[in-house]
Design a protein around this motif. Structure first.
Motif: not given
Length: 242
Positions: A67-91
């Motif tokens: 789960x951590x491996x998958x979540x890393x890529x999801x959170x990174x992509x969301x964060x790099x797209x500038x959606x901080x409100x979604x990226x923060x809880x994922x991180x």
């Protein structure tokens, strides 16, 4: 350190432009600190599970790792797209899961004579001191030196990953690394990720703008955790050798 998939792009950007995020490091540091606190919480929970129910811990460990491996890529992509409100809880969840997966090596350290809780504290303190020094050095690197160091560290980490995969494969077949070789691998890992921390402070302000503090924090978080792991491995190898 910047992940491998966007490392070459970051290198090209660093070669062709000046700082795009002069304040991104300062903006990212509070989130790095918060992530490390959550990691400590996850590790504490993992240690509790390991002590009370080792069988269940092993089952949940592998689930957390995947789960951590998958979540890393999801959170990174969301964060790099500038959606901080979604990226923060994922991180935040990513940090907790990282701590849970770290509880195994922390348990080994706690059970190793000469390491224990003081060794874990030394490893954490050494990482902090490394980052303070790395910020000073990396922020003042010239382009030629910064790019040369970044390329060297990247190649070194790739080689280290190959060695670690081979080590895991050999262990699967019952062949374990001699203590002297484990000390060497761990020492090289410490050296490379100390270099990676310097690279972070050179590359990140040339890769991310000031509003992209979450992917910058994630990059530094990965460097910190890997440095911590290899310092801990080195302490365990030094104190557990025959």
């Amino acid at each position: 350190m910047s992940n491998t998939s966007n490392f070459r792009q970051a290198m090209r950007e660093a070669q062709t432009q000046s700082l795009v995020g002069p304040n991104v490091i300062s903006n990212a540091l509070p989130f790095l600190g918060g992530g490390l606190v959550l990691t400590a919480v996850g590790t504490y929970g993992g240690l509790g599970m390991l002590a009370s129910n080792p069988g269940l811990f092993m089952m949940t460990f592998w689930g957390a790792l995947i789960g951590n491996f998958i979540l890393f890529f999801v959170a990174r992509n969301v964060a790099e797209n500038g959606n901080n409100s979604v990226a923060l809880p994922l991180l935040a969840v990513y940090s907790l899961l990282s701590g849970y997966t770290l509880s195994g090596i922390v348990a080994v350290a706690l059970g190793t004579s000469g390491v224990g809780i003081q060794g874990i504290g030394i490893a954490a303190l050494a990482c902090g001191v490394t980052f303070v020094v790395a910020r000073s050095v990396g922020s003042n690197l010239g382009d030629k030196d910064g790019l040369a160091l970044a390329q060297t560290v990247q190649l070194g980490i790739i080689a280290l990953l190959v060695v670690l995969v081979l080590q895991i494969v050999l262990q699967f077949f019952g062949v374990y690394t001699p203590s002297w070789l484990e000390i060497g691998i761990s020492g090289v890992g410490v050296f490379l990720f100390a270099g990676a921390s310097v690279v972070d402070f050179y590359i990140l302000p040339r890769t991310y703008n000031d509003r992209q503090y979450l992917p910058a924090a994630l990059s530094m978080y990965l460097t910190y955790i890997n440095l911590f792991i290899f310092i801990l491995r080195l302490l365990i190898a030094l104190n557990g050798r025959d």
